[in-house]
Motif scaffolding. Structure first.
Motif, PDB file in Angstrom:
ATOM      1  N   ILE A 225       0.945  -0.980  -0.036  1.00  0.00           N
ATOM      2  CA  ILE A 225       0.133  -0.097   0.126  1.00  0.00           C
ATOM      3  C   ILE A 225       0.929   1.188  -0.008  1.00  0.00           C
ATOM      4  O   ILE A 225       1.158   1.977   1.115  1.00  0.00           O
ATOM      5  N   ASP A 226       1.553   1.673  -1.140  1.00  0.00           N
ATOM      6  CA  ASP A 226       2.122   2.698  -1.556  1.00  0.00           C
ATOM      7  C   ASP A 226       3.312   3.019  -0.384  1.00  0.00           C
ATOM      8  O   ASP A 226       3.294   3.771   0.687  1.00  0.00           O
ATOM      9  N   THR A 227       4.218   1.887  -0.387  1.00  0.00           N
ATOM     10  CA  THR A 227       5.173   1.827   0.670  1.00  0.00           C
ATOM     11  C   THR A 227       6.058   2.908   0.830  1.00  0.00           C
ATOM     12  O   THR A 227       6.814   3.343   1.823  1.00  0.00           O
ATOM     13  N   LEU A 228       6.542   3.776  -0.247  1.00  0.00           N
ATOM     14  CA  LEU A 228       7.227   4.954  -0.043  1.00  0.00           C
ATOM     15  C   LEU A 228       6.693   5.909   0.577  1.00  0.00           C
ATOM     16  O   LEU A 228       7.442   6.680   1.209  1.00  0.00           O
ATOM     17  N   THR A 229       5.401   6.285   0.240  1.00  0.00           N
ATOM     18  CA  THR A 229       4.623   7.257   0.772  1.00  0.00           C
ATOM     19  C   THR A 229       4.730   6.831   2.398  1.00  0.00           C
ATOM     20  O   THR A 229       4.824   7.728   3.469  1.00  0.00           O
TER      21      THR A 229
END
Length: 625
Positions: A225-229
Motif C-alpha cells: 500500500i504505497d510503501t514509499l509514501t
C-alpha cells in the motif's frame, strides 16, 4: 546493504483457514480448492516482486452469525488495502471510532473466537472473546517489540443485531489482531533514519566528534500500500519512543507528507506541507533523511530525491551528497579489514586471503621477556590503533599500530588482582565506537562496572535496569549511541540486550550512562558472541534452550532479520561481522568465525564456510570496532 532480508525468502501466508505458498518470481502459487472469504492473485506490481500472494477482502455475508462475522473481520485485517472493507463489519458508530492504526498485536497462532453462549434468533447482543498468546506488538509509530509468546490476552468483541436483522460489531479493541504468519505476509520492515544526537561533552575532542551520522530506526509498514509514501510519513512523524533520547530529526513539528512520486529516472519527488524550506542546510538535512529512508528499501527505485513544499521551494539529496553523514559513516575506513591473533603468541595479524601480515608496532611482536600473550584485542575504527587487555586481564592498553611505537605504552587502566581470581573475573570485551571512545567491561565480582575511556581518562558508566543481571560482554555501535550487552542472570543464562548511550555534561566534566535496556533476542538463553552487522542489525552466536548453537541476524528492534538462522554455528567459539555499508551484496564483508575445538578460522562466503588456512590457529578473528 543489509546482510539479509526477509523479503527474499519464500513465505507461507495463512488466509481464511487455508495455506497459500508464496514463491519467488518465475514460480507459482498453490491455490486452495476450498476455504473461506479470501481471494488470491499473483502480484503485478513492482513494489514487492518477491512476494506474489495478494489478499483481497470480501465484505460481510448476508445472514452471518457473530462468530462467522468476526472471522470475516479478522481476515479482512490482513488484506492488501485500506480498512474500508473491514469497517463494513462494524456498526456505523464503531466504524467511526475504531482506530486500526493504534497498533498491532501479533498472535502466536490464528485467532480463534470463543464464546460461553450460543446465539439465538431472539438475541439482540452477543459477546465473543479472542484469546491468544502475543509474540510481538507494533505500536502506533510502527515500532516492533518482541515478547516471545509470554503475554496472554483475551480480547473482547461485542455484537448487536441491527434493524435489518444483520449482526455487526459494536465494540472492539483498537488496532489490529493478526497471527505471526499473516503479519510477515502483510507487513515488511523498513528503516527510517534520524541523526545521532550530539555529545555536548565531546565538542572539539576529535575530528569526528561533531560529525552528523544517520541511525536506522526500523518500523513495520504494509507491504503493497504505497510503501514509499508510508515510509516518508513514518520518518517525518519522528523516531520511536525507544530511540528518541539519542537521536534528533531535521523535520519541524507540524510537517506532513503531501505526496511521494517516483519518475522513470528513479528520482523521488516528495512534497511536504507545513514547513519552510528556504534554509538550504535544514532542507538538505531533511532531504537526506528522506533519501536514505526511501533508497534503503532495497529495490533500486530511488537514486535521487527532490524535496519541495507546495510553493516549489526545496532542495535535493543523493548518496553522493552526504557520505560523511550517511548510515554507517562512522564505521571507519578500516571497517572491512580483517585481523586475527595468533594462538601461539597472541601477535595481531592483518588477515589476507590465506595468511596474514603482522601489524606494525608492539602488537605485531610477541610480548617481551616471556610475558604471557595478550588477551582480547579490539582494533579502532580508523585502523590506527588497537586496545589490548593484558594476559592476566588486569591492564588495558591503547597501542598505536605504527612503526613509531616500539614498546607497549603505560596502561590506561589497571585493576587489582584478588585472591582466588578466576580468568573471567577481570577486564573483558574491549570495543570502540566511531568517535574514538573505548569501552570495556570490568567483571571484578567486587566492583562490576562498564567503563568508557576517552583520551587518557576513564569514566564509570552507570547501567540502568539491570534488575540483578550483570554485564559480561559488550559491543558498541559505530554511531556511539547504541550498545549491545550480553547480560548474565543469577541462574547463569547469558542473554542479549540493547541499550542507549546517553552523553551529557561538558568537555571538562562529561557524563555518560546506558539506559533504555530491552531484550534483543529473548529466546536465546546462551549468547556466545555478538557483533554489529549493519546499522540496524546484529550478528549473534547463541542458542535457544534445548537447541544447538546457531548464528542469527537480529534487528535492533528485536525481530529476526531473516526467516531462518544461519547454519553451521554449533562448533564455533565466536563469530564476527562488519558494519561496513556495502552498495551491493558482493561487497559485503564475509562473516568471520573461529572454531572452538582447535582455533581454526573461517569465512562465510556464498553460504559456505571457507577455511582461511588449515595451518593457522587463532585466539580471535575480528573486524575493527
Amino acid at each position: 546493504m543489509r546482510r539479509t532480508s526477509s523479503t527474499t525468502e519464500p513465505r507461507t501466508a495463512a488466509v481464511a483457514g487455508t495455506v497459500l505458498v508464496a514463491v519467488l518470481a518465475g514460480g507459482c502459487a498453490a491455490m486452495p480448492d476450498s476455504g473461506g472469504i479470501g481471494k488470491v492473485e499473483l502480484s503485478q506490481g513492482t513494489v514487492d516482486k518477491n512476494l506474489q500472494v495478494r489478499v483481497f477482502p470480501v465484505g460481510p455475508v448476508k445472514g452471518a452469525k457473530p462468530e462467522g462475522l468476526l472471522n470475516g473481520f479478522l481476515d479482512a485485517l490482513t488484506a492488501d488495502e485500506s480498512y474500508d472493507t473491514a469497517r463494513k463489519y462494524l456498526t456505523d458508530e464503531a466504524a467511526v471510532h475504531w482506530n486500526p492504526d493504534a497498533g498491532i498485536q501479533v498472535l502466536e497462532a490464528n485467532p480463534t473466537p470463543r464464546s460461553n453462549q450460543t446465539v439465538t434468533d431472539t438475541d439482540t447482543s452477543f459477546s465473543i472473546q479472542v484469546p491468544g498468546k502475543v509474540v510481538a506488538k507494533v505500536d502506533d509509530k510502527h515500532s516492533y517489540t518482541f515478547s516471545g509468546g509470554q503475554l496472554d490476552v483475551d480480547l473482547p468483541f461485542t455484537f448487536v443485531r441491527e434493524k435489518g436483522g444483520e449482526w455487526r460489531i459494536a465494540k472492539l479493541p483498537d488496532g489490529l489482531i493478526i497471527n505471526q504468519t499473516n503479519f510477515r505476509n502483510s507487513f515488511r520492515q523498513v528503516d527510517r533514519f534520524f541523526y545521532a544526537a550530539q555529545d555536548p561533552s565531546a565538542a572539539g575532542t576529535t575530528a569526528v566528534s561533531a560529525q552528523d551520522v544517520l541511525i536506522a530506526d526500523p518500523v513495520y509498514l504494509r507491504r503493497r500500500i504505497d510503501t514509499l509514501t508510508s515510509a516518508a510519513k513514518a520518518v517525518v512523524a519522528g523516531p520511536s519512543d525507544w530511540l528518541s533520547p539519542v537521536v534528533r530529526t531535521a523535520f519541524p513539528t507540524g510537517a506532513t507528507v503531501d505526496r511521494v512520486t517516483v519518475d522513470e529516472g528513479r528520482v523521488a519527488h516528495v512534497v511536504l506541507n507545513g514547513v519552510e524550506l528556504g534554509n538550504l542546510t535544514a532542507c538538505r538535512q531533511m532531504a537526506t533523511q528522506l533519501f536514505y529512508t526511501l533508497a534503503d528499501q532495497g529495490k533500486g527505485q530511488v537514486e535521487r530525491l527532490e524535496l519541495k513544499n507546495p510553493r516549489g521551494t526545496g532542495c535535493q539529496a543523493t548518496s553522493l551528497d552526504g557520505p560523511v553523514n550517511g548510515p554507517g559513516a562512522l564505521a571507519g575506513d578500516a571497517a572491512a579489514r580483517q585481523y586475527f591473533q595468533r594462538a601461539e603468541d597472541g601477535v595481531l595479524m592483518e588477515a589476507r586471503d590465506t595468511d596474514g601480515t603482522a601489524v606494525r608496532g608492539p602488537l605485531g611482536k610477541p610480548q617481551p621477556n616471556k610475558q604471557p600473550a595478550l588477551g582480547a584485542i579490539a582494533v579502532a575504527r580508523d585502523g590506527e590503533r588497537a586496545a589490548a587487555i593484558s594476559g592476566n586481564g588486569h591492564q588495558l592498553y591503547s597501542v598505536a599500530l605504527s612503526d613509531s611505537a616500539s614498546t607497549m605504552p603505560e596502561p590506561l587502566l589497571s585493576t587489582p588482582p584478588r585472591p582466588g581470581d578466576r580468568s573471567e573475573d577481570a577486564l573483558a570485551s574491549p570495543s570502540w565506537d566511531g568517535r574514538g571512545n573505548l569501552w570495556v567491561v570490568d567483571r571484578d565480582p567486587q566492583n562490576r562496572r562498564v567503563l568508557m575511556v576517552r583520551g587518557s581518562k576513564v569514566y564509570t558508566v552507570p547501567v540502568d535496569g539491570l534488575d540483578g543481571q550483570v554485564v559480561q560482554d559488550l559491543k558498541v555501535s559505530s554511531d556511539g549511541v547504541r550498545i549491545a550487552l550480553v547480560l548474565r542472570n543469577p541462574a547463569g543464562a547469558r542473554s542479549l540486550w540493547l541499550g542507549l548511550v546517553v552523553h551529557g555534561g561538558t568537555r571538562e566534566a562529561p557524563t555518560v550512562r546506558i539506559t533504555g535496556l530491552r531484550g534483543a533476542a529473548p529466546l536465546l538463553t546462551e549468547v556466545a558472541s555478538v557483533s554489529w552487522a549493519e546499522t540496524d542489525q546484529l550478528l549473534v552466536l547463541g542458542k535457544e534452550n534445548g537447541r544447538i548453537q546457531q548464528l542469527h541476524y537480529i534487528s535492533t528492534d528485536g525481530s529476526p532479520s531473516s526467516e531462518a538462522s544461519l547454519q553451521g554455528g554449533e562448533s564455533m567459539a565466536s563469530a564476527e561481522a562488519s558494519e561496513f555499508r556495502a552498495d551491493s551484496p558482493a561487497q559485503v564483508p564475509p562473516v568471520l568465525a573461529r572454531r572452538a575445538s582447535d582455533g581454526q578460522i573461517f569465512r562465510l562466503i556464498n553460504s559456505q564456510w571457507r577455511e582461511v588456512n588449515p595451518n593457522l590457529r587463532a585466539a580471535s578473528f575480528i573486524y575493527p570496532g
